[in-house]
Design a protein around this motif. Structure first.
Motif, mmCIF file in Angstrom:
data_model
loop_
_atom_site.group_PDB
_atom_site.id
_atom_site.type_symbol
_atom_site.label_atom_id
_atom_site.label_comp_id
_atom_site.label_asym_id
_atom_site.label_seq_id
_atom_site.Cartn_x
_atom_site.Cartn_y
_atom_site.Cartn_z
ATOM 1 N N ALA A 29 0.826 -1.204 0.000
ATOM 2 C CA ALA A 29 0.000 0.000 0.000
ATOM 3 C C ALA A 29 0.863 1.259 0.000
ATOM 4 C CB ALA A 29 -0.943 -0.005 1.206
ATOM 5 N N MET A 30 1.928 1.263 0.796
ATOM 6 C CA MET A 30 2.776 2.451 0.899
ATOM 7 C C MET A 30 3.503 2.762 -0.408
ATOM 8 S SD MET A 30 2.231 4.020 3.629
ATOM 9 C CE MET A 30 3.467 5.258 3.280
ATOM 10 N N ALA A 31 3.693 1.760 -1.257
ATOM 11 C CA ALA A 31 4.343 1.999 -2.546
ATOM 12 C C ALA A 31 3.557 3.021 -3.376
ATOM 13 C CB ALA A 31 4.494 0.687 -3.313
ATOM 14 N N LEU A 88 -11.921 -5.042 3.918
ATOM 15 C CA LEU A 88 -10.608 -5.094 4.560
ATOM 16 C C LEU A 88 -10.518 -4.075 5.688
ATOM 17 C CD1 LEU A 88 -7.674 -6.090 4.740
ATOM 18 C CD2 LEU A 88 -7.102 -4.399 2.980
ATOM 19 N N LEU A 89 -10.945 -2.862 5.422
ATOM 20 C CA LEU A 89 -10.903 -1.830 6.466
ATOM 21 C C LEU A 89 -11.751 -2.221 7.667
ATOM 22 C CD1 LEU A 89 -11.021 1.359 4.236
ATOM 23 C CD2 LEU A 89 -9.083 0.539 5.583
ATOM 24 N N ALA A 90 -12.916 -2.769 7.421
ATOM 25 C CA ALA A 90 -13.780 -3.210 8.526
ATOM 26 C C ALA A 90 -13.116 -4.322 9.323
ATOM 27 C CB ALA A 90 -15.129 -3.672 7.977
ATOM 28 N N LEU A 91 -12.522 -5.290 8.631
ATOM 29 C CA LEU A 91 -11.845 -6.390 9.317
ATOM 30 C C LEU A 91 -10.643 -5.891 10.123
ATOM 31 C CD1 LEU A 91 -11.965 -9.109 6.511
ATOM 32 C CD2 LEU A 91 -13.174 -9.163 8.710
ATOM 33 N N LEU A 92 -9.889 -4.966 9.555
ATOM 34 C CA LEU A 92 -8.734 -4.424 10.278
ATOM 35 C C LEU A 92 -9.177 -3.636 11.502
ATOM 36 C CD1 LEU A 92 -6.467 -3.377 7.275
ATOM 37 C CD2 LEU A 92 -6.072 -5.258 8.887
ATOM 38 N N LYS A 95 -6.473 4.638 -6.927
ATOM 39 C CA LYS A 95 -5.695 3.632 -7.669
ATOM 40 C C LYS A 95 -5.745 2.281 -6.948
ATOM 41 C CE LYS A 95 -2.297 6.849 -9.582
ATOM 42 N NZ LYS A 95 -0.894 7.305 -9.481
ATOM 43 N N ILE A 96 -5.588 2.317 -5.649
ATOM 44 C CA ILE A 96 -5.665 1.081 -4.868
ATOM 45 C C ILE A 96 -7.059 0.476 -5.004
ATOM 46 C CG2 ILE A 96 -5.663 0.115 -2.527
ATOM 47 C CD1 ILE A 96 -3.446 2.215 -1.864
ATOM 48 N N GLN A 97 -8.070 1.314 -4.844
ATOM 49 C CA GLN A 97 -9.449 0.849 -4.935
ATOM 50 C C GLN A 97 -9.748 0.266 -6.311
ATOM 51 O OE1 GLN A 97 -12.505 3.425 -3.213
ATOM 52 N NE2 GLN A 97 -13.648 3.163 -5.108
ATOM 53 N N ALA A 98 -9.212 0.870 -7.364
ATOM 54 C CA ALA A 98 -9.445 0.372 -8.721
ATOM 55 C C ALA A 98 -8.850 -1.021 -8.913
ATOM 56 C CB ALA A 98 -8.863 1.342 -9.746
ATOM 57 N N GLN A 99 -7.691 -1.265 -8.307
ATOM 58 C CA GLN A 99 -7.042 -2.563 -8.455
ATOM 59 C C GLN A 99 -7.597 -3.612 -7.507
ATOM 60 O OE1 GLN A 99 -2.734 -2.746 -8.888
ATOM 61 N NE2 GLN A 99 -2.708 -0.527 -9.230
ATOM 62 N N PHE A 100 -7.956 -3.169 -6.311
ATOM 63 C CA PHE A 100 -8.374 -4.105 -5.270
ATOM 64 C C PHE A 100 -9.883 -4.308 -5.252
ATOM 65 C CE2 PHE A 100 -8.727 -5.227 -0.624
ATOM 66 C CZ PHE A 100 -7.994 -6.391 -0.691
#
Length: 140
Positions: A19-21, A128-132, A115-120
């Protein structure tokens, strides 16, 4: 030999690195470390905080937080103030320059989240956010 469980902590660290990338290039453009950005973002969201609260929320050890805050203060992005009643209590807030720094990075950071949301996938990201968030609430 018995099969070992996958390492939760290692997998979390590897996912964090992935994610940090997306965000490091923008941080580098603004000459900010990940820790400095976390402090700026939290102060923008929460407003003024005591330094120990800020350290806890930013997941930065108190001795390291001192250095992070010193550099941010040197660069004019945060202000530290002690209370008259108790000189041990230090409150930290963003300066006008800190607010401007956040605003200058906001669009780029939001673009990286997209960008993350588009790929994931939006649904998987929300799950994922809810689980974390659930994982953060468990106690040892």
């Amino acid at each position: 030999m018995t099969k070992t469980q996958p390492s939760l902590t290692l997998t979390l660290l590897q996912a964090r690195e992935a994610a940090m990338a997306f965000f490091r290039p923008l941080l580098n453009e603004h000459d900010l470390t990940e820790q400095q950005w976390r402090v700026i973002r939290i102060l923008k969201q929460q407003g003024e905080l005591e330094s120990h609260q800020l350290a806890h929320q930013a997941c930065i050890l108190k001795p390291s937080m001192t250095g992070v805050l010193s550099r941010l203060e040197r660069d004019g992005l945060v202000r530290r103030q002690k209370t008259a009643q108790d000189q041990r209590r230090v409150f930290v807030s963003l300066t006008a320059s800190g607010e401007a720094c956040f605003e200058s990075m906001r669009e780029g950071m939001e673009a990286n989240y997209l960008k993350i949301q588009a790929q994931f996938g939006e649904e998987k990201l929300q799950q994922l956010l809810a689980l974390l968030n659930d994982l953060k609430r468990i106690a040892p």
